[in-house]
Scaffold this motif. Structure first.
Motif, PDB file in Angstrom:
ATOM      1  N   LEU A   1      -4.784   4.558   3.601  1.00 63.28           N
ATOM      2  CA  LEU A   1      -3.827   3.514   3.163  1.00 63.28           C
ATOM      3  C   LEU A   1      -3.334   2.561   4.236  1.00 63.28           C
ATOM      4  O   LEU A   1      -3.194   1.160   3.904  1.00 63.28           O
ATOM      5  CB  LEU A   1      -2.708   4.064   2.134  1.00 63.28           C
ATOM      6  CG  LEU A   1      -3.214   5.047   1.007  1.00 63.28           C
ATOM      7  CD1 LEU A   1      -1.670   5.510   0.554  1.00 63.28           C
ATOM      8  CD2 LEU A   1      -3.612   4.014  -0.024  1.00 63.28           C
TER       9      LEU A   1
ATOM     10  N   THR B   1       1.030  -1.135  -0.032  1.00 56.81           N
ATOM     11  CA  THR B   1       0.002   0.049   0.043  1.00 56.81           C
ATOM     12  C   THR B   1       0.842   1.236  -0.017  1.00 56.81           C
ATOM     13  O   THR B   1       0.235   2.508   0.292  1.00 56.81           O
ATOM     14  CB  THR B   1      -0.782   0.058   1.038  1.00 56.81           C
ATOM     15  OG1 THR B   1      -0.026   0.048   2.511  1.00 56.81           O
ATOM     16  CG2 THR B   1      -2.010  -1.027   1.202  1.00 56.81           C
TER      17      THR B   1
ATOM     18  N   VAL C   1      -4.827   2.059  -5.598  1.00 60.72           N
ATOM     19  CA  VAL C   1      -5.270   1.182  -4.349  1.00 60.72           C
ATOM     20  C   VAL C   1      -6.217   0.332  -5.196  1.00 60.72           C
ATOM     21  O   VAL C   1      -6.159  -0.982  -4.891  1.00 60.72           O
ATOM     22  CB  VAL C   1      -6.288   2.152  -3.292  1.00 60.72           C
ATOM     23  CG1 VAL C   1      -7.137   1.361  -2.791  1.00 60.72           C
ATOM     24  CG2 VAL C   1      -5.184   2.694  -2.622  1.00 60.72           C
TER      25      VAL C   1
END
Length: 365
Positions: A151, A131, A182
């Motif tokens: 995140l 991430t 994402v």
């Protein structure tokens, strides 16, 4: 994918807050590697459905089966080992570091003392690197931006190594690049780890691109479900959201404002997508316009059809004919007679739109 057993199944599900019913009649299932997106207007019940699926809200009726067992028969720890949950809103971990927050995803495996083993630390690091949050590991969660916090919370869900992730607006607070990163990461993670994903999204264009299936919810009831190709068809999105100010272009994934309903003050000779920005500029300036001659398969046809007071069109793959040319010529002349202007967006004209060149010449451009 479709041959596998469903990871999560809900049948006749109803739920809400206190005694207030928010949704009912919800039917869904999601399988390994599948991304299911819940879509619908504000207040439709999407987040309440997600919280009920996660067991955070008690259902009013119906049944949720998680990994082959009724969820009501599973302990909190059993559910946590199978389903990771990411909800919107602030989390009460402000004084924890980002690493500690992400590591909370390992609690189904660490026991009551929460002592991280080597494999737990590795799982957390992998999730944070995935991430892009590993560099934040020593910072307090309360000291990072909303986007970075989102995140980190996504990393916590991934570190849990679940069979299904239930994500409420995982792209909230993120800029466009991070939104794409994402969603691509979730898409690839689902494919590579066999994880099912159920998420809510407000960005229709992203739901259209990243989902395997879409469940549309309206006024607390299922409105439509299917693949993006089945759901994103002309008229469906407008009906789902009760759109009155505009229309949704399913081809380009854009929302377009509707025509003004006034007499056109400009005529636009477009084609080949060249007219789209002109249409939008005229709308921003409040200038009603007509457009033509546009082929029905042209990339700008939907935008013209939505925003122009009149569109003179020609069938796909056919040269602009005399009938369409004649109508465009008349509309253009009427606008010019009222003191309006003609805008030509095209520099080159081929055999298919030769008569559009004639319109340009007649306008003295």
């Amino acid at each position: 994918m479709m041959g596998s057993e469903p990871v999560l199944v809900a049948g006749g599900l109803a739920g809400g807050y206190g005694k207030k019913l928010v949704f009912e009649g919800m039917e869904l299932e999601v399988r390994a590697k599948e991304v299911l997106t819940l879509m619908g207007p504000n207040g439709a019940g999407k987040s309440t459905v997600l919280k009920t699926l996660a067991g955070q809200l008690k259902s009013f009726g119906g049944r949720v089966v998680l990994c082959g067992r009724d969820m009501q028969e599973q302990s909190r720890g059993e559910r946590a080992a199978k389903a990771a949950v990411l909800l919107t809103g602030r989390v009460d971990t402000e004084r924890m570091t980002c690493f500690e927050t992400a590591a909370a995803g390992r609690y189904p495996y660490t026991g009551r003392l929460g002592i991280l083993r080597e494999q737990d630390v590795r799982a957390v690091r992998d999730a944070m690197e995935l991430t892009g949050t590993w560099e934040l590991r020593d910072r307090e969660l309360g000291a990072v931006s909303d986007g970075q916090r989102q995140l980190v919370m996504t990393a916590r869900a991934i570190a849990q190594e679940p069979e299904i992730m239930l994500l409420d607006e995982p792209t909230s607070y993120l800029d466009i690049d991070r939104k794409l990163r994402v969603l691509r990461m979730l898409r690839e993670y689902a494919n590579s780890h066999g994880t099912a994903v159920v998420m809510t999204l407000h960005e229709l264009d992203l739901a259209q691109r990243f989902s395997d299936r879409v469940l549309c919810i309206k006024e607390g009831r299922p409105f439509m479900t299917g693949t993006p190709a089945e759901v994103f068809r002309p008229g469906n999105i407008e009906e789902l959201y009760g759109m009155s100010a505009g229309a949704y272009d399913c081809l380009h994934g854009t929302a377009e404002l509707l025509r003004t309903g006034r007499e056109p003050e400009a005529f636009v000779i477009g084609g080949g997508g060249m007219g789209m920005e002109v249409y939008r500029d005229l709308q921003r300036r409040g200038i009603p316009f007509a457009a033509g001659v546009i082929h029905e398969n042209d990339t700008e046809y939907f935008t013209a059809l939505t925003s122009a007071e009149e569109v003179i069109s020609e069938r796909a793959f056919e040269p602009v004919g005399e009938k369409a040319y004649g109508r465009a010529r008349q509309v253009m002349r009427d606008i010019m007679a009222r003191g309006g202007r003609v805008i030509c967006c095209c520099e080159n004209f081929g055999t298919m739109n030769r008569l559009n060149l004639k319109l340009k010449e007649e306008a003295g451009l």
